[in-house]
Design an enzyme around this catalytic site. Structure first.
Site, mmCIF file in Angstrom:
data_model
loop_
_atom_site.group_PDB
_atom_site.id
_atom_site.type_symbol
_atom_site.label_atom_id
_atom_site.label_comp_id
_atom_site.label_asym_id
_atom_site.label_seq_id
_atom_site.Cartn_x
_atom_site.Cartn_y
_atom_site.Cartn_z
ATOM 1 N N ASN A 63 -10.180 -1.783 -2.344
ATOM 2 C CA ASN A 63 -11.523 -1.708 -2.710
ATOM 3 C C ASN A 63 -12.270 -2.445 -1.467
ATOM 4 O O ASN A 63 -12.138 -2.419 -0.480
ATOM 5 C CB ASN A 63 -11.765 -2.999 -3.166
ATOM 6 N N ALA A 64 -13.239 -1.300 -1.657
ATOM 7 C CA ALA A 64 -14.690 -1.096 -0.202
ATOM 8 C C ALA A 64 -13.471 -0.713 1.009
ATOM 9 O O ALA A 64 -13.877 -1.312 2.393
ATOM 10 C CB ALA A 64 -14.696 -2.503 -0.244
ATOM 11 N N ASP A 93 -10.749 -14.170 -5.480
ATOM 12 C CA ASP A 93 -12.435 -13.059 -4.704
ATOM 13 C C ASP A 93 -13.157 -13.675 -6.015
ATOM 14 O O ASP A 93 -13.948 -12.807 -6.244
ATOM 15 C CB ASP A 93 -11.866 -11.352 -4.958
ATOM 16 N N ARG A 141 -5.863 14.671 3.569
ATOM 17 C CA ARG A 141 -6.009 15.308 5.095
ATOM 18 C C ARG A 141 -6.971 14.327 5.575
ATOM 19 O O ARG A 141 -6.425 14.141 7.113
ATOM 20 C CB ARG A 141 -7.338 16.117 4.865
ATOM 21 N N HIS A 173 -9.206 -6.844 0.255
ATOM 22 C CA HIS A 173 -8.775 -6.889 -0.926
ATOM 23 C C HIS A 173 -8.059 -4.847 -0.209
ATOM 24 O O HIS A 173 -9.249 -4.070 -1.046
ATOM 25 C CB HIS A 173 -9.429 -6.496 -1.588
ATOM 26 N N LEU A 205 -19.100 -4.051 -8.744
ATOM 27 C CA LEU A 205 -18.449 -4.708 -8.936
ATOM 28 C C LEU A 205 -18.576 -5.645 -8.204
ATOM 29 O O LEU A 205 -18.793 -5.448 -6.994
ATOM 30 C CB LEU A 205 -16.618 -4.395 -8.676
#
Length: 382
Positions: free
Chosen positions: A220-221, A274, A228, A217, A306
């Site tokens: 996300n996460a 998901d 940088r 995904h 979420l």
């Protein structure tokens, strides 16, 4: 329906090309031929699709629940059946049910449940996706903090031994693994995906340079792209050999972010639902510190994060077409051919080709489900 049928009067998208004026002959669960109707035996049973768009059945690489069942909690053949049938109603004919971070015993039991499902010759479950528990706590998202843990050689060896045949995918944070444990995972033959990761550009390149080529995904996460430190997102964009799933529900990613990713990644980007649940019949789930509330559109945990989606894969396809601007045939590929390729199943699903399994989806002009076939059998969807 008989074991042999010819599907007529449809625009057929094979996964390679769009065909008009052809018929699809299904026999004994597989696609026998795609040809002009006059070239097929006259005695065959026919089914008129009334101008529908006929496409391959959808392939969902990552989903957790159905309308009532949540795999990590319920761990039963009945739960898998609910998950499969819920998503089947929206055209998903192959699923990879997914575990949230949980205990070793529950992971092992999930492997047994998939085996039991197969022993009953039930359809549509390709194997198991184990997401966590070997992820970075900094990027655990809605995963229960109590369940996230470092990998150990002893636990990995047991999971590989008992899940060799069942597990298709495992999502890990690569920075939590040394090279020895990564090589152990490689020996499993599973697809190894980077996800829930705070890895730097250098750390992720070290992982991908070992031949791993999958991420879970996008956006996300995972560590974002910054000036940088390119992070996980920047590394995926910079590589040419990494494939990644994405959640297109309108909440996990802005549609513009999806469009940018599609421009950069092309066919290396594929869709997942998901889905924690879809067409959910409840409002609250509490399990192993995974405590979430459904507001009618989203699942949020008690921290406001979420916690999976509430969509089906066909919802994601619609969103790609309507909101991202992806051409319909390509949006279908993102939910069929591309995930099938990552599962190493594209030699028999994900396309409409002679010799392939007759998992098919007939769509109306407004992208609603008209009919679904699994192994050549038309499904009763309501």
């Amino acid at each position: 329906m008989s074991s042999s049928v010819v599907l007529l009067n449809a625009t057929v998208f094979t996964g390679d090309e769009v065909l008009e004026g052809v018929a699809v002959w299904i026999e004994e669960g597989t696609i026998r031929a795609i040809s002009h109707p006059d070239q097929l035996p006259a005695h065959l049973t026919t089914h008129d699709l009334a101008g529908a768009w006929l496409v391959p059945g959808l392939v969902d690489f990552q989903l957790y629940g159905g309308s009532t069942a949540y795999l990590t909690r319920d761990l039963s053949v009945e739960a898998l059946t609910n998950i499969y049938l819920t998503h089947l109603r929206e055209g998903t004919t192959t699923i990879v049910p997914t575990l949230f971070s949980t205990t070793r015993d529950r992971i092992l039991r999930a492997m047994e449940v998939v085996e039991e499902y197969w022993e009953q010759e039930l359809p549509g479950v390709a194997g198991l996706h184990v997401e966590g528990p070997f992820i970075n706590p900094i990027k655990r998202g809605a995963h229960s903090e109590a369940m996230v843990r470092p990998p150990s050689e002893e636990e990995l060896r047991e999971l590989i031994q008992k899940g060799q045949r069942v597990v298709k995918v495992i999502t890990i944070a690569p920075e939590c693994f040394d090279d020895h444990l990564l090589e152990l995972l490689r020996s499993s033959g599973w697809a190894i995906a980077a996800g829930h990761t705070h890895a730097t550009y250098a750390e992720l390149n070290h992982f991908f340079d070992k031949g791993f080529s999958l991420a879970t995904h996008l956006y996300n996460a995972m560590r974002p792209l910054e000036s940088r430190e390119p992070g996980a997102v920047g590394t995926i964009f910079d590589r040419t050999d990494v494939h990644t799933s994405i959640i297109v529900d309108g909440y996990h990613c802005d549609y513009a972010a999806v469009r940018i990713a599609k421009k950069l990644l092309g066919e290396r980007l594929f869709l997942i639902s998901d889905a924690t649940f879809t067409r959910y019949e409840g409002s609250r789930l509490e399990f192993e510190g995974f405590n979430i509330t459904y507001d009618g559109q989203r699942f949020l945990n008690d921290e406001g994060k979420l916690a999976g989606s509430a969509i089906t894969l066909l919802d994601a396809v619609r969103n790609c077409i309507r909101h991202v601007g992806i051409e319909p045939a390509e949006a279908i590929r993102m939910a069929t051919a591309y995930p099938a390729r990552q599962l190493k199943m594209d030699d028999h699903i994900g396309y409409i080709r002679p010799g392939y399994r007759a998992n098919l989806l007939a769509l109306t002009a407004d992208i609603q489900v008209q009919d679904v076939w699994v192994g050549g059998m038309r499904q009763a969807l309501r």
